[in-house]
Write an enzyme that holds these catalytic residues in place. Structure first.
Site, PDB file in Angstrom:
ATOM      1  N   GLU A   2     -23.904 -37.121  12.159  1.00 57.28           N
ATOM      2  CA  GLU A   2     -24.015 -37.054  13.609  1.00 57.28           C
ATOM      3  C   GLU A   2     -23.800 -38.417  14.233  1.00 57.28           C
ATOM      4  O   GLU A   2     -22.924 -38.572  15.079  1.00 57.28           O
ATOM      5  CB  GLU A   2     -25.412 -36.525  13.969  1.00 57.28           C
ATOM      6  CG  GLU A   2     -25.595 -36.267  15.441  1.00 57.28           C
ATOM      7  CD  GLU A   2     -27.009 -35.838  15.769  1.00 57.28           C
ATOM      8  OE1 GLU A   2     -27.720 -35.361  14.873  1.00 57.28           O
ATOM      9  OE2 GLU A   2     -27.407 -36.003  16.939  1.00 57.28           O
ATOM     10  N   GLU A  27     -33.730 -26.309  11.613  1.00 58.36           N
ATOM     11  CA  GLU A  27     -34.705 -27.314  11.208  1.00 58.36           C
ATOM     12  C   GLU A  27     -36.106 -26.786  10.927  1.00 58.36           C
ATOM     13  O   GLU A  27     -36.775 -27.264  10.019  1.00 58.36           O
ATOM     14  CB  GLU A  27     -34.792 -28.392  12.292  1.00 58.36           C
ATOM     15  CG  GLU A  27     -33.522 -29.174  12.433  1.00 58.36           C
ATOM     16  CD  GLU A  27     -33.508 -29.989  13.712  1.00 58.36           C
ATOM     17  OE1 GLU A  27     -33.513 -31.211  13.630  1.00 58.36           O
ATOM     18  OE2 GLU A  27     -33.515 -29.378  14.795  1.00 58.36           O
ATOM     19  N   ARG A  29     -39.766 -37.337  18.950  1.00 58.60           N
ATOM     20  CA  ARG A  29     -39.949 -36.004  18.361  1.00 58.60           C
ATOM     21  C   ARG A  29     -41.161 -36.000  17.435  1.00 58.60           C
ATOM     22  O   ARG A  29     -41.887 -35.019  17.352  1.00 58.60           O
ATOM     23  CB  ARG A  29     -38.694 -35.546  17.630  1.00 58.60           C
ATOM     24  CG  ARG A  29     -38.733 -34.081  17.253  1.00 58.60           C
ATOM     25  CD  ARG A  29     -37.372 -33.552  16.875  1.00 58.60           C
ATOM     26  NE  ARG A  29     -36.599 -33.084  18.010  1.00 58.60           N
ATOM     27  CZ  ARG A  29     -36.593 -31.819  18.460  1.00 58.60           C
ATOM     28  NH1 ARG A  29     -37.314 -30.898  17.861  1.00 58.60           N
ATOM     29  NH2 ARG A  29     -35.861 -31.474  19.481  1.00 58.60           N
TER      30      ARG A  29
END
Ligand code: FAD
Ligand code: FES
Ligand code: FES
Length: 1298
Positions: A791, A1228, A866
């Site tokens: 990514e 995920e 997160r």
């Protein structure tokens, strides 16, 4: 190494032979066979057969597996073997027949059943491992058309898959076994569909993911025949190397006398790895076919085995001997066979000779070290039993892994007594060479004429602890563990011998034991010792449940059906094209990276003159060649593409060489540059350094709910704890790859990339080239896995390749070697958590927690956020505060990885939850349940929990796993066993879905309808194995009301859908699904104005997302995905090994778009989590050099690590109104559920510690490796080796660890 004068002379006089072999039935005559080329390179580059993949180039992943058939003159038969093409020298194939995945079937012609079954059983996701797995299975069936499950598992020991979790592959291939698909009720207790009653209990539940009756039968008569004409000395002359295959021993000895420096190569599995060390062997002698070196004969004392006999053949011979000879003669053979099972993978065993660590052999082999240059090893003898013999190997992963410590022990007793006559003990892994008895002379002397009893045991253990010392900085590290292992393994040997003596001499020998407790423990230990021998033979069983689509639906509506991954058949036949499979352009260049070898330094100068003289080198490119900007970065442009005058971390890209590919130029060059360093500036290699120096990036992030200070004031009980969670490498099977093609006009550049972030790649390349984005097109056909690793960091490689293409005006390609990929691209962020928890002891209710996280850099702010968003996991803590710091170190930048900080945040929450349970003395599941959220509760970031389904998942998971019965059984087992313990844990997860960076929550789709009715669909997401394209076709199909077969996706490209978000954060189906849906709706509206015009306004929900850290307000996530898992494990307290007995998972994926793909994601994610929390360990040198750089040193889970019993259930009747067709994200969230294995291990350790009188909380860092488990199971043996402060060790590879 350079040529000696004689070698050069003889080489120049040599004329080469033609190499003749067959590939897929076609005869190949290679006039200039190059000894340095591997079969893999030849197939891919010279023959264009790209179905065989390159995953590691070191025999460790199996992606390159194919079948080699040859007539074996000494066995007088044709043998078919799976072989690693990446290690097989092309020149070793004379008179062999090679079968590749393309040779056995294709989508265009006819599939082979092996290809069809893996595809239809959903055993392929990204598909990069699939050809290798297909060929391992095919080779097995060629020699054994009706294998057992055990044979299949053994055949796959050398194959890795990072996506599927292995279960569907084994299930699909189970259909080739005698019993066929369903285990017919003979599976594990409650693990079988026929015995667990699941189907009958729920009318709307089904577990049929494919229809076995559709499979083609296997017809062995249809296989490619071995070419009859393939039934002499050979020389192949390369640019730098001469390969000679002698036919007789005399010839071999003469050649060795002529070329004393010549390297002998049989399987090339050891020598083949030398390319990593850039070693050159100018003359190679290949003695594989010399009769004397292939001898197998029984002698008076044992079996003599020639030095070219492969391990597979050795195994066959020993197995036959074990069957035929009386048991008292075959104890050594059985031990060797047991060790062979854990020796590498089948592909390696098929070609490698027995240069092994089998202790009894090794002592003979060590004479090899004394061989003169002109001598060779002829044969070895494996002796018949000298009573009593045991061999042990302890490695991080059971299958295909290097040992930490090995041992062989042999004791002889005086006749009819338990008085020791002689004993031999050897240890591998404790010194540069095997430690033999003479090195531990004091321990050895203790045994003289002594009775085999407890007193002797205690003295021997104490003496071993003193004699088996290791320096704190010994190569390989793990010093305390290795020392403890030497004693633990001796203890195992002691008990084993004791048991056999008892049988041989009668029970009176036990009378020597005064201690009754010891006797009981001994008996229970022995029963588990014998059990543990068998445990890997248990073939895994599984159950998968999901909601059935009610009958009567439109047959074109495939949403909710388990349809196969659309590319699965092409994966299985090798026809699926990955980036490096694109045929080479005529004038194409290859690129080699030069990376920094210092962590933090100033570059004074780089001298490239030597490298530029290497034939084939075209250009040297560095920062000064960038026409646009050298600045780059996924969100903030805060780093440079090439190092300019400074390097900030080790392996920083300094420059690149563009070269034309020759056999070995690439490696050759990178070792020829010269760098002059000015100075090493202060280096922070590890989090600890950064924390100690308060070296943090800004901002420091905090999140608080309630009044934590007040909460702690009214304290009942307060505990403090710490936990370190190690990093993790994505280990996608396909490494990063880019092909850049300059179009020659207006600065146009076309890029073919294996990336999750097509638009980001486009933007950053345009920036570096100094052109507008509209001149750069980025195309992604598919990836061989991504998991977040492609990514942000893949853009740097793409940019350097594009700069090289721009500078040279030629197409440039670069596919990173596995070690380069692991070095430069970073991985999951390691975390260090420190917490303080206040709770009410009596009711185990947690009132307040404070957590501090320190994380390593790279993509960091979002990862950190997160982690804070998940610091509560699934628990409602009234007063909670978390602060996150980003450490400044000089290690390579980390990147996204499935879960993106969430698993680390939740893992630390579970650590304090476990500590609270241990402090209260209450069952952990009760404490967890008591503190869990309820519908309508608010998270620490003030988001209300609606449609909260954890309760449902929890209850179903308790039932599915028979938790209460299982717990009773575990407790009973633990009461009866001292040296193995079982543990059980149930762990929930709540995972927030959406990008927390609001602007990323957008997607696009382009739908073309052609006049023949076919539809070409393009959307912003990339396909990396997760089945995204398949799901998007399902969405378009349902929306347009046409069958899937009318819809096609070619690729993802920036010229069709611009400004796309990376395919990450589990939201790709949600975002792109909506975009596809909207595009289809738009078309429908245009085409059929009467169609429903109410798209339900979901898009509005998405754009209203957003959370503000400063005000702790807003909506961080669109919704949450929930799940619960129960896992049961068994640990061996003496070695720290563990086995995964059972896992039940209940996952809420809303109304599944495709249950087969979703179950694939759950199982694949769970297995990656299993690697994260129990196995995968990154190891660095003190100055930040990564030791674990390939499958040889870095171990991801393999086939043998899946839970023996695995049940997966998708929660029924839980539609999610916030995503496409009521589905939920699944990529995920399931990963964290593997924490249930970690906490089950912790549970088992808790019981083991209690045996030594240790209770209450204790620290267990992740991953729970054998070393950590053993060290945590404190007992009398660990006390003999108190943990010291270890120094850093210079080399992870032990000299003698195999
Ligand atoms: C993926 C992988 C996993 C592995 N796992 C294990 C493991 O679990 N345990 C373990 O012990 N090893 C392991 N190894 C190492 C492996 O054992 C050796 O690579 C193998 O046994 C060597 O056999 P070979 O025929 O392939 O050797 P080659 O590479 O062909 O040669 C090996 C060496 O032996 C010498 N040699 C060969 N024949 C003779 C002879 N007749 N006389 C004198 N010298 C000779 C060669 O010159 C060379 O130095 C692994 C290797 C790989 C690639
Ligand atoms: S590429 Fe050959 S084993 Fe990995
Ligand atoms: S499907 Fe096995 S590695 Fe992706």
């Amino acid at each position: 190494m350079s040529f000696t004068v004689e070698e050069t002379k003889i080489k120049l006089q040599s004329t080469g032979d033609d190499l003749v072999f067959f590939v897929n039935g076609k005869k190949i005559t290679e006039k200039n066979a190059e000894p340095e080329i591997t079969l893999l390179t030849y197939l891919r580059r010279s023959l264009g057969l790209t179905g065989t993949k390159l995953g590691c180039a070191e025999g460790g992943c199996g992606a390159c597996t194919l079948m080699v058939s040859k007539y074996h003159p000494h066995q007088n038969r044709i043998i078919h073997h799976a072989v690693n093409a990446c290690l097989a020298p092309l020149c070793s194939l004379h008179h062999c027949a090679v079968t590749t995945v393309e040779g056995i079937g294709s989508v265009a012609s006819k599939l082979h059943p092996v290809q069809e079954r893996i595809a239809k059983a959903h055993g392929s996701q990204c598909g990069f491992c699939t050809p290798g797995i297909v060929m391992s299975m095919y080779a097995l069936l060629r020699s054994n058309p009706q294998p057992s499950m055990h044979d299949i598992q053994e055949a796959f020991q050398g194959n890795l898959c990072r996506c599927t979790g292995y279960r569907p592959i084994l299930e699909g291939y189970r259909t080739f076994t005698k019993d066929g698909g369903c285990c017919g009720g003979k599976g594990q207790t409650n693990g079988c569909c026929m015995t667990n009653g699941c189907i009958e209990e729920h009318v709307n539940v089904t577990q049929k993911l494919y229809d076995q009756s559709e499979f083609m039968p296997l017809d062995p008569t249809q296989e490619i025949i071995f070419p009859p004409e393939l039934m002499r000395e050979l020389r192949f002359v390369g640019e730098r190397v001469l390969w000679i295959q002698p036919c007789s021993l005399k010839e071999l000895l003469e050649l060795k006398a002529t070329y004393p420096n010549a390297k002998l190569v049989v399987g090339n599995t050891e020598v083949g790895e030398s390319h990593f060390k850039n070693l050159l062997y100018p003359v190679i002698l290949a003695p594989a076919y010399i009769p004397e070196l292939n001898i197998i004969q029984h002698t008076q004392d044992g079996i003599e085995v020639g030095a070219s006999v492969t391990l597979t053949v050795l195994g066959d011979v020993l197995r036959a001997a074990v069957k035929k000879l009386p048991t008292h003669q075959t104890e050594v053979f059985e031990a060797v066979l047991e060790q062979l099972r854990w020796f590498a993978g089948q592909q390696i065993r098929n070609v490698a000779v027995c240069h092994v660590s089998l202790p009894e052999i090794k002592s003979v082999l060590y004479k090899l070290m004394d061989l003169k240059k002109t001598e060779i090893l002829l044969s070895i003898e494996i002796p018949y039993t000298r009573k009593y013999f045991s061999a042990f190997k302890q490695s991080p992963r059971k299958e295909d892994d290097i040992a930490i410590v090995t041992s062989g022990m042999n004791v002889l007793f005086k006749e009819k007594s338990n008085i020791v006559q002689s004993i031999r003990i050897s240890y591998g892994g404790m010194a540069p060479v095997t430690v033999l008895s003479k090195c531990i002379s004091f321990t050895q002397s203790l045994f003289d004429c002594r009775q085999w009893n407890e007193e002797l045991l205690e003295q021997a253990c104490t003496s071993l602890a003193e004699e088996m010392s290791l320096s704190p900085s010994a190569p390989g590290g793990m010093v305390t563990y290795r020392r403890t292992l030497t004693i633990s393994l001796f203890y195992k040997f002691f008990l084993t011998v004791q048991h056999k003596l008892a049988l041989d001499l009668g029970m009176e020998v036990f009378n020597t034991f005064k201690n009754l407790l010891f006797l009981i423990l001994f008996n229970t230990f022995f029963s588990t010792l014998t059990q543990s021998r068998l445990f890997q033979l248990d073939s895994p069983s599984g159950v998968q449940l999901y909601q059935a689509v009610p009958p009567g639906d439109n047959s074109d509506d495939v949403v909710g059906h388990p349809i196969m991954h659309l590319s699965a058949l092409k994966h299985a036949t090798g026809e699926a094209i990955y980036c490096d499979d694109i045929p080479c352009y005529e004038n194409e260049l290859r690129l080699a990276l030069v990376t920094s070898t210092k962590a933090h330094a100033l570059i004074k100068s780089i001298d490239t003159s030597d490298a530029m003289e290497v034939p084939g080198v075209v250009a040297f490119i560095s920062a000064k060649d960038i026409p646009g900007s050298n600045l780059t970065g996924p969100v903030f442009n805060d780093e440079t593409v090439f190092a300019d005058d400074k390097v900030f971390f080790i392996f920083y890209i300094l420059s690149e060489f563009s070269v034309q590919e020759t056999a070995c130029t690439k490696k050759h060059i990178t070792h020829k540059d010269k760098l002059d360093w000015f100075a090493n500036v202060c280096v922070h290699s590890f989090q600890q350094d950064a924390i100690a120096n308060k070296s943090f990036y800004q901002p420091v992030r905090s999140m608080e709910r309630g009044d934590v200070a007040q909460g702690f004031k009214d304290s009942d009980h307060i505990l403090h704890g710490k936990m370190h969670i190690g990093g993790q490498e994505q280990f996608y099977l396909e490494t990063n790859c880019t092909v850049a093609v300059p179009r020659g006009e207006d600065g146009e550049m076309e890029l073919f990339v294996s990336t999750q972030a097509a638009s980001k790649t486009q933007a950053l390349v345009a920036k570096a080239l100094g052109v507008p984005a509209n001149r750069v097109v980025c195309r992604v056909k598919r990836m061989g896995g991504g998991f977040g690793g492609k990514e942000s960091r893949s853009t740097i490689l793409s940019t350097v390749v594009a700069v090289a293409a721009y500078t040279t005006k030629r197409p440039v390609r670069c596919m990173l070697d596995r070690d380069e990929d692991m070095l430069v691209t970073g991985g999951r962020h390691p975390f260090f958590g420190h917490y303080k928890v206040k709770f009410f002891l009596q009711i185990s209710q947690i009132d307040a927690t404070i957590g501090r996280f320190c994380i390593m850099p790279g993509c960091t702010l979002f990862i950190l956020e997160r982690a804070l968003f998940h610091m509560d996991n699934s628990y409602n803590i009234p007063n909670i505060h978390g602060t996150g710091y980003i450490c400044k170190t000089n290690l390579p930048s980390n990147s996204a990885f499935r879960g993106f900080g969430g698993p680390q945040g939740m893992m630390i929450a579970e650590s304090w939850m476990s500590d609270v349970a241990l402090s209260c003395g209450l069952p952990a599941e009760e404490v967890r349940r008591m503190n869990m959220y309820k519908e309508g509760d608010f998270t620490p970031f003030n988001q209300r929990l609606d449609q909260f389904t954890i309760d449902l998942c929890w209850e179903e998971c308790m039932q599915l796993s028979d938790f209460n019965m299982r717990k009773e059984a575990v407790e009973q087992y633990n009461r009866q066993h001292r040296w193995t313990k079982r543990g059980l844990a149930i762990i929930p997860t709540k995972f927030g879905i959406s990008y927390t960076a609001v602007f990323l929550n957008q997607a696009g789709a382009l739908v073309h309808v052609y006049s023949d009715g076919s539809v070409l669909l393009t959307h912003g997401g990339t396909e990396m194995g997760q089945g995204l394209h398949t799901k998007m076709v399902q969405v378009a199909s349902k929306t347009l009301g046409i069958p899937c077969s009318k819809i096609h996706i070619t690729e993802t490209s920036t010229n069709t859908v611009p400004n796309t978000s990376p395919t990450a954060a589990s939201v790709s189906s949600d975002l792109n699904g909506m975009a596809v849906y909207n595009a289809c709706q738009t078309l429908l509206q245009r085409l059929q104005p009467c169609i429903d015009k109410n798209p339900k306004g979901c898009w509005e929900d998405w754009v209203n997302l957003g959370y503000d850290f400063n005000t702790n307000s807003g909506r961080a996530f669109n919704y949450f995905s929930y799940g619960v898992a129960v896992s049961e494990v068994e640990i061996d307290c003496l070695t720290g090994s563990h086995k995964n007995l059972h896992t039940s998972i209940v996952m809420d994926v809303g109304k599944s778009l495709n249950p087969a793909l979703d179950i694939g994601q759950v199982e694949g994610g769970f297995m990656q989590g299993l690697g994260l929390f129990t196995l995968e360990e990154l190891r660095y040198s003190p100055d930040g050099y990564l030791y674990t750089r390939g499958p040889g040193m870095y171990k991801i889970p393999s086939f043998g690590d899946i839970p023996i019993e695995l049940k997966v259930s998708l929660l029924r009747d839980a539609p999610n109104e916030k995503a496409i067709f009521s589905s939920k994200a699944v990529g995920e969230p399931p990963l964290f559920l593997a924490a249930s294995v970690f906490y089950a291990i912790k549970d088992a350790i808790t019981v083991a510690r209690a045996e030594s009188g240790l209770t209450g909380p204790f620290r267990l860092d992740s991953p729970a490796t054998p070393e950590r488990i053993r060290n945590a199971c404190e007992d009398k043996f660990t006390k003999l080796n108190p943990e010291k402060n270890h120094g850093f060790y210079k080399n992870i590879k032990q000299h003698n660890g195999f």
